[in-house]
Design an enzyme around this catalytic site. Sequence first.
Site, PDB file in Angstrom:
ATOM      1  N   CYS A 191      33.023  44.408   3.260  1.00  0.00           N
ATOM      2  CA  CYS A 191      33.853  45.547   3.657  1.00  0.00           C
ATOM      3  C   CYS A 191      35.101  45.710   2.791  1.00  0.00           C
ATOM      4  CB  CYS A 191      34.233  45.431   5.125  1.00  0.00           C
ATOM      5  SG  CYS A 191      35.324  44.042   5.458  1.00  0.00           S
ATOM      6  N   ASP A 202       1.803  10.191   3.589  1.00  0.00           N
ATOM      7  CA  ASP A 202       2.550  11.084   4.474  1.00  0.00           C
ATOM      8  C   ASP A 202       1.578  12.030   5.169  1.00  0.00           C
ATOM      9  OD1 ASP A 202       4.674  12.140   5.748  1.00  0.00           O
ATOM     10  OD2 ASP A 202       5.438  13.278   4.047  1.00  0.00           O
ATOM     11  N   CYS A 245      36.864  36.809   6.554  1.00  0.00           N
ATOM     12  CA  CYS A 245      37.164  38.233   6.574  1.00  0.00           C
ATOM     13  C   CYS A 245      37.751  38.545   7.950  1.00  0.00           C
ATOM     14  CB  CYS A 245      35.878  39.030   6.354  1.00  0.00           C
ATOM     15  SG  CYS A 245      36.083  40.780   6.753  1.00  0.00           S
ATOM     16  N   CYS A 279      33.987  44.530  10.396  1.00  0.00           N
ATOM     17  CA  CYS A 279      33.204  44.268   9.175  1.00  0.00           C
ATOM     18  C   CYS A 279      31.721  44.385   9.533  1.00  0.00           C
ATOM     19  CB  CYS A 279      33.507  42.869   8.646  1.00  0.00           C
ATOM     20  SG  CYS A 279      32.462  42.397   7.270  1.00  0.00           S
ATOM     21  N   LYS A 320       2.479   4.485   1.307  1.00  0.00           N
ATOM     22  CA  LYS A 320       2.630   4.998   2.668  1.00  0.00           C
ATOM     23  C   LYS A 320       2.288   6.484   2.634  1.00  0.00           C
ATOM     24  CE  LYS A 320       5.740   4.996   6.615  1.00  0.00           C
ATOM     25  NZ  LYS A 320       5.707   6.428   6.950  1.00  0.00           N
ATOM     26  N   TYR A 342      -6.189   2.031   6.773  1.00  0.00           N
ATOM     27  CA  TYR A 342      -5.240   1.009   6.345  1.00  0.00           C
ATOM     28  C   TYR A 342      -5.134  -0.185   7.281  1.00  0.00           C
ATOM     29  CZ  TYR A 342      -2.102   3.698   9.416  1.00  0.00           C
ATOM     30  OH  TYR A 342      -1.539   4.359  10.476  1.00  0.00           O
ATOM     31  N   GLU A 360       0.857  -1.199   0.000  1.00  0.00           N
ATOM     32  CA  GLU A 360       0.000   0.000   0.000  1.00  0.00           C
ATOM     33  C   GLU A 360       0.882   1.235   0.000  1.00  0.00           C
ATOM     34  OE1 GLU A 360      -1.735  -0.411   3.827  1.00  0.00           O
ATOM     35  OE2 GLU A 360      -2.865  -2.191   3.304  1.00  0.00           O
ATOM     36  N   CYS A 386      36.567  40.719   0.993  1.00  0.00           N
ATOM     37  CA  CYS A 386      35.275  40.501   1.655  1.00  0.00           C
ATOM     38  C   CYS A 386      34.186  41.215   0.848  1.00  0.00           C
ATOM     39  CB  CYS A 386      35.324  41.039   3.077  1.00  0.00           C
ATOM     40  SG  CYS A 386      33.707  41.091   3.869  1.00  0.00           S
ATOM     41  N   LYS A 392      11.038   2.884   2.135  1.00  0.00           N
ATOM     42  CA  LYS A 392      11.057   4.349   2.107  1.00  0.00           C
ATOM     43  C   LYS A 392      11.659   4.856   0.799  1.00  0.00           C
ATOM     44  CE  LYS A 392       9.801   6.465   5.988  1.00  0.00           C
ATOM     45  NZ  LYS A 392      10.554   7.085   6.877  1.00  0.00           N
TER      46      LYS A 392
HETATM   47  S1  IVH Z   1       0.401   0.312   8.836  1.00  0.00           S
HETATM   48  C1  IVH Z   1       1.654  -1.917  12.405  1.00  0.00           C
HETATM   49  N1  IVH Z   1      -0.167   1.343   6.512  1.00  0.00           N
HETATM   50  O1  IVH Z   1       3.211   5.149   8.717  1.00  0.00           O
HETATM   51  C2  IVH Z   1       1.446  -1.177  11.150  1.00  0.00           C
HETATM   52  N2  IVH Z   1       0.882   2.724   8.122  1.00  0.00           N
HETATM   53  O2  IVH Z   1       5.831   4.629  10.257  1.00  0.00           O
HETATM   54  C3  IVH Z   1       1.126   0.212  11.410  1.00  0.00           C
HETATM   55  N3  IVH Z   1       1.237   5.014   7.381  1.00  0.00           N
HETATM   56  O3  IVH Z   1       2.248   5.525  12.029  1.00  0.00           O
HETATM   57  C4  IVH Z   1       1.040   1.072  10.270  1.00  0.00           C
HETATM   58  N4  IVH Z   1       0.358   4.806   5.392  1.00  0.00           N
HETATM   59  O4  IVH Z   1       0.866   6.717  10.273  1.00  0.00           O
HETATM   60  C5  IVH Z   1       0.368   1.551   7.715  1.00  0.00           C
HETATM   61  N5  IVH Z   1      -0.766   2.143   4.433  1.00  0.00           N
HETATM   62  C6  IVH Z   1      -0.233   2.348   5.621  1.00  0.00           C
HETATM   63  C7  IVH Z   1       0.277   3.603   6.005  1.00  0.00           C
HETATM   64  C8  IVH Z   1       0.841   3.742   7.267  1.00  0.00           C
HETATM   65  C9  IVH Z   1       0.934   5.631   6.232  1.00  0.00           C
HETATM   66  C10 IVH Z   1       1.932   5.654   8.528  1.00  0.00           C
HETATM   67  C11 IVH Z   1       1.247   5.447   9.832  1.00  0.00           C
HETATM   68  C12 IVH Z   1       2.268   4.910  10.795  1.00  0.00           C
HETATM   69  C13 IVH Z   1       3.538   5.190  10.079  1.00  0.00           C
HETATM   70  C14 IVH Z   1       4.560   4.147  10.408  1.00  0.00           C
END
Ligand code: IVH
Length: 710
Positions: free
Chosen positions: A446, A150, A461, A466, A148, A260, A146, A443, A349
């Site tokens: 100055c 932000d 300098c 200055c 992630k 999620y 899925e 400089c 990441k």
């Molecule tokens: S699962 C035990 N799924 O990422 C699993 N987290 O660094 C818990 N996050 O605090 C998280 N998208 O806020 C999961 N599809 C996703 C996510 C997700 C964003 C965030 C979440 C969590 C952080 C973990």
Amino acid sequence: MAKSADSRPPKPARGASAPATTTQAEEHEDELRALQAARGRVDALRTQIRDHDYKYYVLAQPEIGDSQYDALMRELRELEEEFPELLSPDSPTQRVAGQAAEGFAVVEHREPMLSLSNVFDREELFAWEKRMVRLAERDDFTLVCEPKIDGLAISLVYRDGRFERGATRGDGFRGEDITQNLRTIRTLPLVLDADPDTLPAAFEVRGEVYMSKAEFVRLNEQRAEAGEQLYMNPRNTAAGSLRQLDSRITASRRLNLFVYQLGWVEGERPASTHSGSIEWLKSLGFPTNPLTEIFHSTGEVSLFCEAWVERRETLDYEIDGVVVKVDDITTQRVLGAVGREPRWATAWKFPAEQAVTRLREIQVSVGRTGVLTPFAVLEPVFVGGATVSMATLHNLDHIRELDIRAGDDVIVQRAGDVIPQVVGPVLARRKGDPPVFEMPSECPVCGTAVHKDPEQAAYYCPNRNCPTKLARQIEHFTSRGALDIEGFGEQRSAMLVEQGFVTSLADLYDLPARREELLAVEKIGEKTLDALFEGLERSKQQPLHRLLIALGIRHVGSETARALALNFGSMEALRNASLEEIQSVPDVGPIVAEAVHQYFQDPEYQAQVDRLAAAGLRMDEDVSARGGILEGLSIVATGSLEQWSRNQVEELIKRLGGKVSGAVSRKTSFVLAGEGGGSKRDKAEALGVEILDEDEFIQRLRDLGWSEGE
Ligand code: IVH
């Protein structure tokens, strides 16, 4: 129209015909009938509106136009006003609450909200899988991928098919009750699309609240028009919006949500897999991420994750990775967690975000110690969630090594709260052979001939007078970590130097005597000026270590200043100390000791310190702080706090005997995380180090016997 509080009889309800003369009983019956009819209509309207909300906000497939939708809402609102007894907190009209909350209550999570381990490439992903294979004694995992998101993690509790309570993640164990604010999120179902009898009595859903890029842009455009300061990035803005005490502000921000995870369930779990649970949540009306995919090998997972590095730009929300989860819930349980990270999930990441932009020119700035630092003036570019128009280039060697030249297209990188960096030029786009950058021989401020420090790659300098150097020294002297005097920003400091008011730091304390002159020269209000003077007066009470920081002695940062002040107790003792005595202070090395010693040998600096003493500045330290309640603890503070600046809170920690550290390690006792403390928070999560938010920190101090004002 709402019934008024006076004693006039209620006006006849819609549709109910009121005969000219009626008995009280008849009237009552009419009212009841009207209420019955209204209840039926209200229920129907709510169902219709919820359905349209889902189609519009979750599916993005509206079936009716705005005006039709508005008409339904208006009718519902009118009926609810007319019959307040029909009002209910989960009515679509109640997404915006009218009252500001006084503060957020603390919510204990029934099951801790965990964080995720990280992987950055396929090797690390394979290693993650290998460990699972060993522990689960199987190698046929079904893996769910899925995006992630932000944003901010939240926990939602539903009971009897209705949204009961929502909370922030907090430290994973305790969060804040933000139910009212969450109600304003249009995609969050207030009532589930199922017969409550078929649902578990109660269950928890976890997800991420975020702000779309489009909404972020809209909000900032609005702010720009109103002359307000612009927000940095969607994540921080979403965080700030969710923690508003006035839900009307949250509502105006148009936040969004993806769920999620299905958390605890009272009753039977609807599915034995994660993907099955998500499907179930989707069927109940929850917004789930459509980009989720299932794989049967980490090889396929890697390809998926790698593809998203590029594709993430195409999304209207920010993602910072891909979450990979074991689908089977029994296997998840077998695998369990280490510290605060489940073994059955990890986050792939993304590398820091990069963008290409034109390097307009390379300029050089002069710092308070006189060091010349080259920096890049860039064509503004949006990268990593913020607009970047300048970036440091560190020093000449760095520029040469990367072969960066003015006019180049360069790659700029920015991740989370990290300062922007120029990664290097796009050589393929370079036209001709632009000149190589040279440090100026004079400089830029100055005109004094620049010196090169043979040990370090630095050019500086040497002119003590200055003007820019002096102006920067004033900024430093008055900064929060030093004497903490407000109002001496870049422009005012420069003016004071240019106009000859300040030729040495001690001159600052003579400013009150030159009130009239200042008023004549600068466009400054009397009130502002008085506030400056008050600040100067207050600063005289700062303890010795703050003054030592303020003086800007080479190599003396807050740690060293504190060590020196605690050790010597007074300026007098420090001034008279020998090099050996200074060097014997714990944490003070030979180079630092030498710099301190030299400073106090210099007649010009001696005169400056004498003048500061004569002006009434405090010249000693309260050494009784040794052995405070935070003794032995190493604390990292990150993000922005509400009641303290970063410097203030660090000051407090030290005053209470704690050690402030800049980096999270396994030795860190806990991390104090304010809003936006991204990478350090992640690191703490990864290492299983405790994270406290501001309120929890205050509570911890109180538990240890702290009283405010200490
Ligand atoms: S699962 C035990 N799924 O990422 C699993 N987290 O660094 C818990 N996050 O605090 C998280 N998208 O806020 C999961 N599809 C996703 C996510 C997700 C964003 C965030 C979440 C969590 C952080 C973990």
